[in-house]
Scaffold this active site. Structure first.
Site, PDB file in Angstrom:
ATOM      1  N   GLU A 154      -1.552  -0.453   2.343  1.00 48.84           N
ATOM      2  CA  GLU A 154      -2.811  -0.806   2.717  1.00 48.84           C
ATOM      3  C   GLU A 154      -3.713  -0.523   3.170  1.00 48.84           C
ATOM      4  OE1 GLU A 154      -4.244  -5.614   3.405  1.00 48.84           O
ATOM      5  OE2 GLU A 154      -2.190  -4.816   3.365  1.00 48.84           O
ATOM      6  N   ARG A 206      13.637  -2.451   7.351  1.00 40.59           N
ATOM      7  CA  ARG A 206      12.634  -1.696   7.933  1.00 40.59           C
ATOM      8  C   ARG A 206      13.383  -1.413   8.695  1.00 40.59           C
ATOM      9  NH1 ARG A 206       6.995  -3.181   9.451  1.00 40.59           N
ATOM     10  NH2 ARG A 206       7.410  -4.690   7.781  1.00 40.59           N
ATOM     11  N   LYS A 229       0.662  -2.501  11.941  1.00 41.96           N
ATOM     12  CA  LYS A 229      -0.813  -2.694  11.874  1.00 41.96           C
ATOM     13  C   LYS A 229      -1.792  -2.641  12.906  1.00 41.96           C
ATOM     14  CE  LYS A 229      -0.433  -1.724   7.211  1.00 41.96           C
ATOM     15  NZ  LYS A 229      -1.174  -1.271   6.501  1.00 41.96           N
TER      16      LYS A 229
HETATM   17  P1  ATP Z   1       2.296  -3.038   8.828  1.00 42.02           P
HETATM   18  O1  ATP Z   1       3.304  -4.117   9.143  1.00 42.02           O
HETATM   19  O2  ATP Z   1       2.862  -2.030  10.308  1.00 42.02           O
HETATM   20  O3  ATP Z   1       0.667  -3.963   8.755  1.00 42.02           O
HETATM   21  P2  ATP Z   1       2.749  -3.080   5.907  1.00 42.02           P
HETATM   22  O4  ATP Z   1       4.727  -3.227   5.686  1.00 42.02           O
HETATM   23  O5  ATP Z   1       1.873  -4.171   6.168  1.00 42.02           O
HETATM   24  O6  ATP Z   1       2.983  -2.807   7.280  1.00 42.02           O
HETATM   25  P3  ATP Z   1       1.741  -1.494   4.268  1.00 42.02           P
HETATM   26  O7  ATP Z   1       0.677  -0.423   4.515  1.00 42.02           O
HETATM   27  O8  ATP Z   1       2.047  -2.912   3.005  1.00 42.02           O
HETATM   28  O9  ATP Z   1       1.742  -1.248   5.552  1.00 42.02           O
HETATM   29  O10 ATP Z   1       3.174  -0.789   4.297  1.00 42.02           O
HETATM   30  C1  ATP Z   1       3.255   1.003   2.787  1.00 42.02           C
HETATM   31  C2  ATP Z   1       4.717  -0.017   2.598  1.00 42.02           C
HETATM   32  O11 ATP Z   1       5.767   0.846   4.165  1.00 42.02           O
HETATM   33  C3  ATP Z   1       5.631  -0.770   2.279  1.00 42.02           C
HETATM   34  O12 ATP Z   1       6.038  -0.670   1.204  1.00 42.02           O
HETATM   35  C4  ATP Z   1       6.268  -1.321   3.171  1.00 42.02           C
HETATM   36  O13 ATP Z   1       7.088  -1.954   2.580  1.00 42.02           O
HETATM   37  C5  ATP Z   1       6.619  -0.016   4.529  1.00 42.02           C
HETATM   38  N1  ATP Z   1       6.499  -0.299   5.577  1.00 42.02           N
HETATM   39  C6  ATP Z   1       5.803  -0.682   6.040  1.00 42.02           C
HETATM   40  N2  ATP Z   1       6.725  -0.843   7.636  1.00 42.02           N
HETATM   41  C7  ATP Z   1       8.100  -0.060   7.092  1.00 42.02           C
HETATM   42  C8  ATP Z   1       8.658   0.359   8.487  1.00 42.02           C
HETATM   43  N3  ATP Z   1       8.944  -0.186   9.835  1.00 42.02           N
HETATM   44  N4  ATP Z   1      10.217   0.513   7.724  1.00 42.02           N
HETATM   45  C9  ATP Z   1       9.671   1.200   6.771  1.00 42.02           C
HETATM   46  N5  ATP Z   1       9.306   0.684   5.602  1.00 42.02           N
HETATM   47  C10 ATP Z   1       8.062   0.456   6.098  1.00 42.02           C
HETATM   48 MG    MG Z   2       1.623  -5.217   3.027  1.00 39.79          MG
END
Ligand code: ATP
Ligand code: MG
Length: 558
Positions: free
Chosen positions: A34, A260, A270
């Site tokens: 995102e 994760r 984020k």
């Molecule tokens: P955040 O919680 O940091 O905002 P998010 O999951 O909302 O992370 P996205 O931009 O949606 O952020 O993530 C893109 C991809 O990265 C998704 O497939 C998500 O599952 C993966 N991802 C995000 N954080 C992690 C993590 N800590 N470990 C492994 N994969 C991750």
């Molecule tokens: Mg997300």
């Protein structure tokens, strides 16, 4: 089918099965960020996994921006995300997509669900929707608007799209099951009204699809074979599949969840990282203390270290927090192979060689990296006055102190043996000069008479050395788990006040031409690199990437 290769992780095993059974000819995965912030090390794990599968099994990985939420800073985030993935060494080729590319298709599918009696326009407020939703132990209640006619739903949804209503006035919901034990299946919201400019679709839409209604269908439209996400989405899987089963999608991807990555001494959401940036606790998303890819790149981490770390932690479904020291272990391992060995003095005190001719200078030869035979050698200027580290001298030294002390002899790296004769102190008792004599027959680093010394000190020539700012970093958070704060306390208060210390140091002249992407080992000190943001040849700034001592490896030996 039985899988024999135990070295494969559980996702690779699924892929192997799917290729062997002929279900798929290749792997098509995707990385779906995102664009609402910079990528962090957790994302790196997901990138290594998603881009790693097609590298191993054949196929491709799409880069898809999940831009269903119109965001102002989107372009900055999109650019940083692309840069970070490339820096890690992965390539999406021509396969870059945006969820917003599918807004028309998603709208048509929403209309189709209405026509099939599987979706309705909801007039309840967000709060009422929450009340009606029930809890984990109580079923939800059906909305009074649930049984609107198809015609009425079509009319209202069209008018939602045409901008006749304000934000929050109505939503479109799927009609699934308000009594489902899975809360995600209790008539989830598909569309909301948001009068906002979208960076890509401008003002075309004032309704935007929800993540759940977008993600799986985008996967299907891109013919993704394995849609890999983190464990929080496990409970969304029935919904993911409900959409695939109730819409005429061109393919049926399989969602697979993994745990994760969490790391000690840092946060990886984020939202939290954005707060650190906004409140100026750090110097932007690329602050070298941040767990962002941009931050650790500026700090001097290497893609190889991150990939080796990702490989080692593997992929599974267990919740865990990885010790930051493990990441550092892989970083040291890589830096040890690559870093050029140089000399810099971080806490200088003057060493004067009394029997060395006053205006004499000579060049001594130094190897650039003993771990890499192709790295060559360089010449370093040596002269009568040098800087050495203050803690390499002790006036009253215990027996096991092998560095310099009065009447003791040590080797100056790449140069001569020196023996301390006396010291000079200022009024406060601080040592200002260490006087020595040198033995001209020890230039090779060894004596001619078989005399041995135990200590070897690094040094720079006072006349030739350049001044540099050196930034010493420690963990951004003072405690292992920054989330673990007493009630009423804010996690941001657990930021380590000593996470950045700036000092003045003396460096070898060759270092003023250092490039940010080249790591150095300041001999006996730590690994450093030039700061890409603030360093200039006339005012060099170095970041400490990491110290030399491997705490993780040490723990394993215990
Ligand atoms: P955040 O919680 O940091 O905002 P998010 O999951 O909302 O992370 P996205 O931009 O949606 O952020 O993530 C893109 C991809 O990265 C998704 O497939 C998500 O599952 C993966 N991802 C995000 N954080 C992690 C993590 N800590 N470990 C492994 N994969 C991750
Ligand atoms: Mg997300």
């Amino acid at each position: 089918m039985e899988i024999l290769d135990k070295s494969l992780n559980f996702i690779e095993q699924i892929v192997t099965e799917d290729l062997a059974s002929g279900k798929h000819q290749e792997v098509i995965s995707r990385f779906p960020p995102e664009p609402n912030g910079y990528l962090h090390i957790g994302h790196a794990k997901s990138i290594c996994l998603n881009f790693g599968l097609p590298q191993k099994f054949g196929g491709r990985c799409n880069l898809r921006f999940d831009d269903t939420n119109p965001e102002k800073e989107e372009m900055e985030y999109i650019n940083s995300i692309k840069e970070d993935i490339k820096w890690l060494g992965f390539d999406w080729g021509d396969h870059i997509y945006y969820a917003s590319d599918y807004f028309d298709q998603l709208y048509d599918w929403a209309v189709l669900l209405i026509k099939d009696g599987k979706s309705y326009v909801e007039d309840l407020t967000a709060e009422q929707i929450r009340e009606y939703r029930g809890t984990l132990t109580e079923p939800g209640k059906e909305s009074p608007y649930r049984n609107r006619t198809i015609e009425e739903n079509l009319d209202l949804f069209t008018r939602m799209k045409n901008g006749e209503f304000k934000d929050g006035d109505r939503v479109l919901r799927a009609k699934i099951d308000m009594a489902s034990p899975n809360l995600n299946m209790r008539d989830p919201v598909l569309y909301r009204i948001k009068h906002a400019h979208h960076p890509r679709t401008a003002n075309k839409w004032c309704i935007y699809p929800m993540y759940d209604f977008t993600h799986g269908q985008s996967d299907a439209l891109e013919h993704i074979t394995h849609s890999i996400c983190t464990l929080e989405f496990e409970d969304h899987r029935p919904l993911y599949e409900w959409f695939l089963n109730n819409l005429p999608v061109p393919s049926k991807p399989r969602q697979i969840e993994f745990a994760r990555l969490n790391l000690s001494y840092t946060v990886m959401s984020k939202r939290m990282l954005l707060r650190l940036v906004q409140e100026k606790v750090v110097d932007g998303w690329d602050d070298p203390r941040m767990p962002t890819i941009a931050g650790i790149r500026r700090r001097g981490y290497t893609p190889e270290a991150i990939k080796a770390f990702a490989d080692r932690i593997g992929v599974n479904r267990m919740f865990s927090t990885i010790d930051f020291a493990l990441l550092e272990h892989f970083l040291r391992d890589d830096l040890n192979k690559k870093a050029l060995r140089v000399m810099a003095v971080l806490d200088p005190v003057k060493l004067i060689i009394d029997n060395y001719p006053d205006n004499q200078e000579e060049m001594v030869e130094a190897d650039n990296n003993p771990e890499d035979e192709n790295s060559g050698t360089r010449q370093i200027a040596f002269s009568k006055e040098l800087y050495i580290e203050r803690n390499d001298f002790m006036e009253f030294a215990p027996k096991d102190f092998f560095r310099l002390s009065i009447d003791k002899e040590v080797r100056l790296k790449h140069a001569y043996f020196v023996k301390c004769t006396h010291i000079v102190k200022d009024d406060t008792g601080t040592i200002t000069e260490i006087h020595c004599t040198y033995d001209p027959n020890t230039r090779s680093g060894n004596s001619t008479d078989g005399r041995k010394v135990k200590g070897t000190l690094h040094w720079v020539s006072v006349k030739h050395a350049k001044e540099a700012e050196v930034r010493l970093y420690d963990h951004l958070f003072a405690q292992e788990n920054p989330y673990d704060v007493a009630e009423g306390k804010d996690w941001i208060e657990t930021v380590n006040p000593n996470s950045l210390v700036k000092i003045k140091a003396y460096i070898e002249p060759s270092l003023t031409e250092a490039k940010p992407s080249v790591p150095y080992q300041f001999l006996r000190n730590a690994y450093f690199c030039v700061d890409s943001k603030y360093s200039t040849p006339s005012n060099p700034v170095f970041n400490r990437i990491i110290t030399l001592k491997d705490t993780w490896a040490k723990l394993q030996k215990k």
